[in-house]
Scaffold this active site. Sequence first.
Site, PDB file in Angstrom:
ATOM      1  N   GLN A   1      10.481 -47.144   0.373  1.00 36.81           N
ATOM      2  CA  GLN A   1      10.852 -47.793  -0.890  1.00 36.81           C
ATOM      3  C   GLN A   1       9.651 -48.425  -1.575  1.00 36.81           C
ATOM      4  OE1 GLN A   1      13.855 -46.077  -1.097  1.00 36.81           O
ATOM      5  NE2 GLN A   1      14.220 -47.790  -2.457  1.00 36.81           N
TER       6      GLN A   1
ATOM      7  N   HIS B   1       7.858 -46.829  -4.621  1.00 32.60           N
ATOM      8  CA  HIS B   1       8.411 -46.831  -5.975  1.00 32.60           C
ATOM      9  C   HIS B   1       7.451 -47.454  -6.971  1.00 32.60           C
ATOM     10  CE1 HIS B   1      12.556 -45.326  -6.307  1.00 32.60           C
ATOM     11  NE2 HIS B   1      12.665 -45.601  -5.013  1.00 32.60           N
TER      12      HIS B   1
ATOM     13  N   GLU C   1      18.829 -55.280  -2.777  1.00 32.19           N
ATOM     14  CA  GLU C   1      19.470 -54.068  -3.290  1.00 32.19           C
ATOM     15  C   GLU C   1      19.901 -53.127  -2.164  1.00 32.19           C
ATOM     16  OE1 GLU C   1      18.154 -50.378  -6.250  1.00 32.19           O
ATOM     17  OE2 GLU C   1      16.640 -51.671  -5.352  1.00 32.19           O
ATOM     18  N   HIS C   2      18.965 -52.711  -1.339  1.00 33.65           N
ATOM     19  CA  HIS C   2      19.249 -51.828  -0.212  1.00 33.65           C
ATOM     20  C   HIS C   2      19.094 -52.601   1.087  1.00 33.65           C
ATOM     21  CE1 HIS C   2      17.320 -49.154  -3.324  1.00 33.65           C
ATOM     22  NE2 HIS C   2      18.425 -48.472  -3.098  1.00 33.65           N
TER      23      HIS C   2
ATOM     24  N   ASP D   1      19.766 -42.755  -2.148  1.00 33.24           N
ATOM     25  CA  ASP D   1      19.036 -42.584  -3.399  1.00 33.24           C
ATOM     26  C   ASP D   1      19.217 -41.198  -3.993  1.00 33.24           C
ATOM     27  OD1 ASP D   1      17.994 -45.085  -3.707  1.00 33.24           O
ATOM     28  OD2 ASP D   1      15.945 -44.575  -3.128  1.00 33.24           O
TER      29      ASP D   1
ATOM     30  N   HIS E   1      48.567 -73.011 -33.045  1.00 37.72           N
ATOM     31  CA  HIS E   1      49.087 -72.206 -31.942  1.00 37.72           C
ATOM     32  C   HIS E   1      50.553 -72.547 -31.677  1.00 37.72           C
ATOM     33  CE1 HIS E   1      44.873 -71.334 -31.190  1.00 37.72           C
ATOM     34  NE2 HIS E   1      45.152 -70.634 -30.102  1.00 37.72           N
TER      35      HIS E   1
END
Length: 427
Positions: free
Chosen positions: A250, A253, A318-319, A352, A411
């Site tokens: 990862q 990235h 995230e992961h 992914d 109302h």
Amino acid sequence: MAKWLKKGKSDSEILKEKNELNIIVSEIIMEVETQGDKAVRGYSEKFDAWNPTSFLLSKNQIKAIFDQMDDSVIDDIKFAQEQIRNFAILQKESIKDIEVETLPGVILGHKNIPVNSVGCYIPGGRYPMVASAHMSILTAKVAGVKRVIGFTPPINGKIPNATVVAMHLAGADEIYILGGVQAMAAMAIGTETIEPVDMIVGPGNAYVAEAKRQLFGRVGIDLLAGPTEVLVIADESADAEMVACDLLGQAEHGPSSPGALITTSEKLANETILEIEKQLLVLPTADIARIAWEENGQIIIVKDEEEALFEADKLAYEHVEVLTNNPDFFLKNLTNYGALFLGKETNVAYGDKVIGTNHTLPTNKAARYTGGLWVGKFLKNCTYQKCTPEASLNIGRYAMRLCELEGFMGHKEQAALRVRRYGELEN
């Protein structure tokens, strides 16, 4: 008490970078809003050296791209899309419209209505993110969105053919070769040649994520996704080669991608540090992965699974990969994560690219309050109500008193009108 063997950037460093980013993104959005296509072209040429006659690909251009593509690549893309589509269809089938009579004569319901138009960002830059086409365009189509457009940047001044193939097979109604903040602004605001959408989705770098944040409100967004994050939770049963491999997988990235290891084994922690250095010597993307690990990597040593759970929920990554003897403990108890990968037999790369779950996931601690992209993100849960005259009379009497309690006399009159009118039915 948890012990940090390695820490990433400080909060103050991260905040400074975010503030600088905010200003750059804001200026680009403002120029696109005021100058339209002219600004889009200017930024596309500046950042991507890309200034075609039209950013929108024609049918003939798409056909020519397919003709150049190996059948094996197309088959692989189709296989991946079949997995994502099958899971998305099952998710949609779990979402039901309802209509119920909650009191005699009171009918309440909700309908799940697809968003009318969606813009999907497919990241490019260093890598052609082919899989993002499946995750966003295909999922939106399964949800029933009528108009789905896709934007992806050129790579080294060229059209990313495989990404275009995936976008077309996923069902994109329009495909644009345009990236970055200018693409996000064009989708959300519109230009002379690009019709705006109701919602923008998809992952991206820090600039793309910030653009989504600033554009939210003008359009809907899925979530703030990027830069990517990975957490490995491991005990003494894990091996350093696998842990290091999955962290670096990862980290490649981008230089701002955080990676963390939480482990009950200090031995494994030290072995992982050595193994990361070893793998960086041969990893083709080590130039990026090394920066990401050195600047954003963390290693946290904990005493047991309970403390690992506590620290993992604080990170809200995230992961999250679980390489322990008892991965189901974390499935049962972990609450803050985008996607879980349970056991050594699976990994983030599966999620992914191909296994079927969506890879557009919450980052920057957003997993505390949202999950990832799925068909439900493209559906508006819209309620409705109906009453018989007798039911309106009953509800109206309660409404009158409750409206007056809050001082909303207009109302109250709405309710009172019905009470007077339908009260005559009792006489």
